[in-house]
Motif scaffolding. Structure first.
Motif, PDB file in Angstrom:
ATOM      1  N   TYR A 337       0.849  -1.187   0.000  1.00  0.00           N
ATOM      2  CA  TYR A 337       0.000   0.000   0.000  1.00  0.00           C
ATOM      3  C   TYR A 337       0.898   1.255   0.000  1.00  0.00           C
ATOM      4  O   TYR A 337       2.052   1.208   0.429  1.00  0.00           O
ATOM      5  CB  TYR A 337      -0.882   0.019   1.260  1.00  0.00           C
ATOM      6  CG  TYR A 337      -2.144  -0.812   1.196  1.00  0.00           C
ATOM      7  CD1 TYR A 337      -2.243  -1.934   0.398  1.00  0.00           C
ATOM      8  CD2 TYR A 337      -3.246  -0.471   1.971  1.00  0.00           C
ATOM      9  CE1 TYR A 337      -3.411  -2.691   0.369  1.00  0.00           C
ATOM     10  CE2 TYR A 337      -4.427  -1.216   1.956  1.00  0.00           C
ATOM     11  CZ  TYR A 337      -4.501  -2.326   1.153  1.00  0.00           C
ATOM     12  OH  TYR A 337      -5.644  -3.073   1.119  1.00  0.00           O
ATOM     13  N   TRP A 378     -17.241   1.648   5.620  1.00  0.00           N
ATOM     14  CA  TRP A 378     -16.917   0.885   4.405  1.00  0.00           C
ATOM     15  C   TRP A 378     -17.079  -0.622   4.642  1.00  0.00           C
ATOM     16  O   TRP A 378     -17.560  -1.346   3.773  1.00  0.00           O
ATOM     17  CB  TRP A 378     -15.486   1.184   3.957  1.00  0.00           C
ATOM     18  CG  TRP A 378     -15.321   2.527   3.298  1.00  0.00           C
ATOM     19  CD1 TRP A 378     -16.316   3.295   2.763  1.00  0.00           C
ATOM     20  CD2 TRP A 378     -14.097   3.257   3.118  1.00  0.00           C
ATOM     21  NE1 TRP A 378     -15.791   4.459   2.255  1.00  0.00           N
ATOM     22  CE2 TRP A 378     -14.424   4.457   2.459  1.00  0.00           C
ATOM     23  CE3 TRP A 378     -12.778   3.020   3.434  1.00  0.00           C
ATOM     24  CZ2 TRP A 378     -13.471   5.411   2.104  1.00  0.00           C
ATOM     25  CZ3 TRP A 378     -11.825   3.953   3.092  1.00  0.00           C
ATOM     26  CH2 TRP A 378     -12.158   5.137   2.443  1.00  0.00           C
ATOM     27  N   GLU A 385     -14.593  -7.094   1.528  1.00  0.00           N
ATOM     28  CA  GLU A 385     -13.501  -6.371   0.873  1.00  0.00           C
ATOM     29  C   GLU A 385     -12.359  -6.173   1.871  1.00  0.00           C
ATOM     30  O   GLU A 385     -12.596  -5.966   3.065  1.00  0.00           O
ATOM     31  CB  GLU A 385     -13.981  -4.995   0.391  1.00  0.00           C
ATOM     32  CG  GLU A 385     -15.054  -5.049  -0.692  1.00  0.00           C
ATOM     33  CD  GLU A 385     -14.479  -5.419  -2.044  1.00  0.00           C
ATOM     34  OE1 GLU A 385     -13.290  -5.097  -2.282  1.00  0.00           O
ATOM     35  OE2 GLU A 385     -15.200  -6.027  -2.850  1.00  0.00           O
ATOM     36  N   ARG A 388      -9.393  -0.788   3.247  1.00  0.00           N
ATOM     37  CA  ARG A 388      -8.876   0.138   2.239  1.00  0.00           C
ATOM     38  C   ARG A 388      -7.835   1.093   2.824  1.00  0.00           C
ATOM     39  O   ARG A 388      -7.127   1.764   2.085  1.00  0.00           O
ATOM     40  CB  ARG A 388     -10.051   0.909   1.627  1.00  0.00           C
ATOM     41  CG  ARG A 388     -11.002  -0.020   0.872  1.00  0.00           C
ATOM     42  CD  ARG A 388     -12.261   0.693   0.457  1.00  0.00           C
ATOM     43  NE  ARG A 388     -11.997   1.735  -0.524  1.00  0.00           N
ATOM     44  CZ  ARG A 388     -12.943   2.538  -1.004  1.00  0.00           C
ATOM     45  NH1 ARG A 388     -14.207   2.410  -0.586  1.00  0.00           N
ATOM     46  NH2 ARG A 388     -12.636   3.462  -1.897  1.00  0.00           N
ATOM     47  N   HIS A 445      -2.881   3.290   1.977  1.00  0.00           N
ATOM     48  CA  HIS A 445      -4.029   2.998   1.111  1.00  0.00           C
ATOM     49  C   HIS A 445      -3.547   2.255  -0.124  1.00  0.00           C
ATOM     50  O   HIS A 445      -2.373   2.380  -0.521  1.00  0.00           O
ATOM     51  CB  HIS A 445      -4.753   4.286   0.709  1.00  0.00           C
ATOM     52  CG  HIS A 445      -3.902   5.206  -0.140  1.00  0.00           C
ATOM     53  ND1 HIS A 445      -3.830   5.087  -1.515  1.00  0.00           N
ATOM     54  CD2 HIS A 445      -3.083   6.233   0.200  1.00  0.00           C
ATOM     55  CE1 HIS A 445      -3.011   6.007  -1.989  1.00  0.00           C
ATOM     56  NE2 HIS A 445      -2.529   6.716  -0.979  1.00  0.00           N
ATOM     57  N   ALA A 446      -4.431   1.512  -0.727  1.00  0.00           N
ATOM     58  CA  ALA A 446      -4.062   0.753  -1.930  1.00  0.00           C
ATOM     59  C   ALA A 446      -3.753   1.712  -3.074  1.00  0.00           C
ATOM     60  O   ALA A 446      -4.445   2.731  -3.245  1.00  0.00           O
ATOM     61  CB  ALA A 446      -5.194  -0.190  -2.318  1.00  0.00           C
ATOM     62  N   ASP A 449      -6.506   3.404  -5.401  1.00  0.00           N
ATOM     63  CA  ASP A 449      -7.748   3.677  -4.662  1.00  0.00           C
ATOM     64  C   ASP A 449      -7.773   5.175  -4.347  1.00  0.00           C
ATOM     65  O   ASP A 449      -7.460   5.610  -3.236  1.00  0.00           O
ATOM     66  CB  ASP A 449      -7.806   2.842  -3.387  1.00  0.00           C
ATOM     67  CG  ASP A 449      -9.179   2.933  -2.706  1.00  0.00           C
ATOM     68  OD1 ASP A 449      -9.964   3.825  -3.069  1.00  0.00           O
ATOM     69  OD2 ASP A 449      -9.435   2.102  -1.811  1.00  0.00           O
ATOM     70  N   GLU A 450      -8.159   5.935  -5.335  1.00  0.00           N
ATOM     71  CA  GLU A 450      -8.132   7.390  -5.223  1.00  0.00           C
ATOM     72  C   GLU A 450      -9.119   7.885  -4.163  1.00  0.00           C
ATOM     73  O   GLU A 450      -8.855   8.870  -3.465  1.00  0.00           O
ATOM     74  CB  GLU A 450      -8.446   8.026  -6.578  1.00  0.00           C
ATOM     75  CG  GLU A 450      -8.227   9.527  -6.636  1.00  0.00           C
ATOM     76  CD  GLU A 450      -6.792   9.944  -6.295  1.00  0.00           C
ATOM     77  OE1 GLU A 450      -6.605  11.076  -5.849  1.00  0.00           O
ATOM     78  OE2 GLU A 450      -5.865   9.108  -6.478  1.00  0.00           O
ATOM     79  N   GLU A 451     -10.254   7.201  -4.034  1.00  0.00           N
ATOM     80  CA  GLU A 451     -11.243   7.615  -3.036  1.00  0.00           C
ATOM     81  C   GLU A 451     -10.656   7.501  -1.618  1.00  0.00           C
ATOM     82  O   GLU A 451     -10.832   8.400  -0.782  1.00  0.00           O
ATOM     83  CB  GLU A 451     -12.509   6.759  -3.137  1.00  0.00           C
ATOM     84  CG  GLU A 451     -13.587   7.182  -2.144  1.00  0.00           C
ATOM     85  CD  GLU A 451     -14.776   6.224  -2.105  1.00  0.00           C
ATOM     86  OE1 GLU A 451     -14.684   5.140  -2.735  1.00  0.00           O
ATOM     87  OE2 GLU A 451     -15.782   6.541  -1.452  1.00  0.00           O
ATOM     88  N   ALA A 452      -9.961   6.389  -1.359  1.00  0.00           N
ATOM     89  CA  ALA A 452      -9.354   6.205  -0.035  1.00  0.00           C
ATOM     90  C   ALA A 452      -8.281   7.255   0.207  1.00  0.00           C
ATOM     91  O   ALA A 452      -8.184   7.823   1.306  1.00  0.00           O
ATOM     92  CB  ALA A 452      -8.780   4.793   0.080  1.00  0.00           C
ATOM     93  N   ARG A 453      -7.455   7.522  -0.796  1.00  0.00           N
ATOM     94  CA  ARG A 453      -6.402   8.535  -0.628  1.00  0.00           C
ATOM     95  C   ARG A 453      -7.008   9.900  -0.324  1.00  0.00           C
ATOM     96  O   ARG A 453      -6.539  10.616   0.587  1.00  0.00           O
ATOM     97  CB  ARG A 453      -5.540   8.616  -1.894  1.00  0.00           C
ATOM     98  CG  ARG A 453      -4.273   9.437  -1.730  1.00  0.00           C
ATOM     99  CD  ARG A 453      -3.638   9.799  -3.057  1.00  0.00           C
ATOM    100  NE  ARG A 453      -4.435  10.776  -3.776  1.00  0.00           N
ATOM    101  CZ  ARG A 453      -4.446  12.090  -3.517  1.00  0.00           C
ATOM    102  NH1 ARG A 453      -3.673  12.571  -2.565  1.00  0.00           N
ATOM    103  NH2 ARG A 453      -5.208  12.915  -4.199  1.00  0.00           N
TER     104      ARG A 453
END
Length: 469
Positions: A337, A378, A385, A388, A445-446, A449-453
Motif C-alpha cells: 500500500y 466501508w 472487501e 482500504r 491505502h491501496a 484507490d483514489e477515493e481512499a487517498r
C-alpha cells in the motif's frame, strides 16, 4: 585437545562451545539440536525488513547463539568482580540462548494477530516459557539439575528478584540488545548506528548503586557500571538505537508489509474458525489451518514459521475470497500500500519540532478515530472487501530514565563520574537527555484507490486545521 563445537558467525566470527570441559556448554550445544531451537532457523530476525534491505535475512537462531556468546563476554566481567561460583551464571547463560524460542512467524507481527484473537500461542514470551519448562528443551536442560529448566524460564520471564545476572538477560544494556543492534546493522548494510562494543566491554565494571522507593532507601544493588572513559561510547549506543528505529525497525515499507500480513492472517483465521477453510485457498492439512482450529496446541504453534507462511501465499493468492487473494498477492509480489506519513505532514505544515509535540499527538488521535469510523462504514457496506486504509502507530523510547515505574537501577546504564560517583547515563549525557521518544503515525491505502487517498487527506487536513493558534 578437548573437543570444541564451532559456529562461524558473520558478527562474532568464531563462537565455540566447549562440550567436553564445560557441562553447561555441552548441554546448550544439545539444546541447539532440538526441534524448537532448529525452528528458529526458519524465522527471520527482522521479519519483513528484507523488503527494504535484501541482506536482512538473518535468522533468530543465529541471533540467539550471538546473544549467548555476548552474555558469556558480560559474565566474564562479572566473574572478575564476583569470583565466587554462583548458580545464576549458568542460568543466565542458558536463558540468553533460549530467550527467543517462542517467536512465531514474522515474530512481533504475529503477536499482533494473537492480540486480536487472544491467542496465547502467539505470545512469544508465553510460548518460550512453556518450551523451556516442558518438552524436548526442558529434558536437555534438566541434565544441569532437576530445577534448572524452571530457573532458566524464570530468568527469561523476569520473575523473581532482579540481580546483575538477570540484567545480562534483560536490561537496557543486556546481551540481547548488544547483539541485535550490531547484527541488524551489519545485515541491513547500514553505515550508521554503529557502537564501540569492545570499548564498552573493556570499560565495564560491577558497582553498587544506591536506590530507594518512596523516599525509603533500600539495600544497594550490584549492577553494571561503565567507566568514565566510556561515556561517549555509551551515548553512541543509545543514539544508535534511536537511529535504527526510523531507518530499520519502523521503516515505513516494513511496517506497511506487516500491516498487510496482519490483515491477511486475521481474515484467514476468521474464515477457518467459521468453517470456511475452502475460501482461504489452503488445504485442510496446512499448518496454519491446524493452528487456527486448535490454537492452544503447542505442537500446532511449533509447526508455524516464516517458510510455512511464504509457502502458503501462492495458494492464498488463488483464493476466491477477495480479501485473502488480493493481500496474499500483494505480500508475495511486494505490491505494498502507499504510505501517508501524518507526522511528516504535520512537520511540513507546521514545523519539524511540532511533529512530536503534544498537539501533534492530539491531532493524530483525532485522525485515527475518524479513519476508524470511515473504515467501519466501508466495512458495513462491503464486509468481504480488504481494508482500504491500514493504520500504523508506534512510539518507542531509546532510553528509559529511572523513574518510579521503571524496572529499577539494574535496567539502567550507570556511569562512573570524574568524582568517582555513579550516575544514570541520562544525568551525565546531554545527548541522551535530549533524545525524545520516537513517534510514527502513518496511514496506508491501496495504489489506485483514489477515493481512499482523498478521504485520508481530507481527514488529515481537517485534523491539522484544528491546531491550536
Amino acid at each position: 585437545m578437548p573437543k570444541q563445537q564451532r559456529i562461524r558467525d558473520p558478527l562474532h566470527d568464531l563462537i565455540q562451545f566447549d562440550v567436553e570441559r564445560s557441562q553447561l556448554e555441552g548441554v546448550l550445544w544439545r539444546v541447539l539440536q532440538t526441534r524448537p531451537f532448529q525452528r528458529l532457523r526458519r524465522i527471520k530476525q527482522l521479519g519483513f525488513s528484507d523488503f527494504v534491505y535484501p541482506g536482512a535475512t538473518h535468522s533468530r537462531l543465529l541471533h540467539s547463539v550471538g546473544v549467548f556468546h555476548t552474555a558469556r563476554r558480560l559474565m566474564r566481567v562479572i566473574e572478575k568482580y564476583l569470583p565466587a561460583k554462583d548458580a545464576r551464571v549458568d542460568q543466565a547463560l542458558a536463558a540468553a540462548l533460549v530467550h527467543d524460542l517462542g517467536h512465531g512467524p514474522f515474530s512481533h507481527a504475529f503477536e499482533k494477530i494473537g492480540e486480536r484473537f487472544d491467542l496465547k500461542m502467539a505470545n512469544h514470551e508465553a510460548v518460550s516459557d512453556m518450551l523451556i519448562r516442558n518438552g524436548e528443551v526442558s529434558d536437555v536442560l534438566r541434565d544441569m539439575g532437576s530445577g534448572f529448566a524452571n530457573d532458566v524460564a524464570d530468568m527469561v520471564s523476569g520473575s523473581g528478584t532482579p540481580t546483575i545476572y538477570s540484567a545480562v538477560v534483560s536490561s537496557q544494556f543486556d546481551a540481547d540488545r548488544l547483539d541485535y543492534m550490531r547484527r541488524d546493522r551489519l545485515m541491513v548494510g547500514s553505515q550508521h548506528a554503529g557502537i564501540d562494543f569492545e570499548w564498552l566491554v573493556e570499560n565495564l565494571e560491577v558497582g553498587e548503586v544506591q536506590h530507594g522507593v518512596d523516599e525509603t532507601s533500600l539495600k544497594p544493588v550490584q549492577t553494571f557500571v561503565l567507566g568514565r572513559k566510556a561515556i561517549f561510547a555509551a551515548e553512541a549506543y543509545v543514539l544508535g538505537l534511536f537511529q535504527l528505529y526510523p531507518t530499520v525497525y519502523f521503516h515505513k515499507a516494513t511496517r506497511g508489509a506487516e500491516k498487510i500480513y496482519t490483515e491477511l492472517l486475521t481474515r484467514t483465521i476468521t474464515l477457518i474458525k467459521d468453517g470456511s477453510i475452502e475460501k482461504t485457498g489452503l488445504p485442510k492439512t496446512h499448518p496454519l489451518v491446524k493452528f487456527a482450529q486448535t490454537p492452544d496446541n503447542i505442537d500446532c504453534a511449533l509447526s508455524l514459521d516464516d517458510t510455512v507462511i511464504w509457502g502458503g501465499l501462492s495458494l492464498m493468492a488463488d483464493s476466491n475470497d477477495k480479501w485473502i487473494g488480493s493481500l496474499a498477492e500483494r505480500l508475495r509480489d511486494r505490491k505494498l500500500y502507499k504510505c501517508i506519513d501524518v507526522r511528516a505532514k504535520i512537520a511540513h505544515d507546521k514545523d519539524d519540532g511540532a511533529a512530536s509535540s503534544s498537539e501533534a499527538d492530539e491531532v493524530c488521535a483525532g485522525v485515527r478515530d475518524e479513519i476508524v469510523k470511515c473504515l467501519d462504514e466501508w466495512s458495513a457496506k462491503s464486509p468481504d472487501e480488504p481494508p482500504r486504509i491500514l493504520i500504523d502507530e508506534v512510539e518507542r523510547s531509546p532510553y528509559k530514565e529511572l523513574t518510579e515505574g521503571a524496572k529499577g537501577p539494574l535496567s539502567q546504564i550507570n556511569i562512573r563520574t570524574e568524582g568517582n560517583h555513579l550516575a544514570d547515563l541520562s544525568k551525565r549525557s546531554n545527548v541522551v537527555a535530549a533524545l525524545k521518544t520516537y513517534k510514527a503515525f502513518r496511514l496506508y491505502h491501496a495504489d489506485g484507490d483514489e477515493e481512499a487517498r482523498r478521504k485520508v487527506m481530507e481527514i488529515v487536513d481537517a485534523g491539522i486545521s484544528k491546531w491550536p493558534a
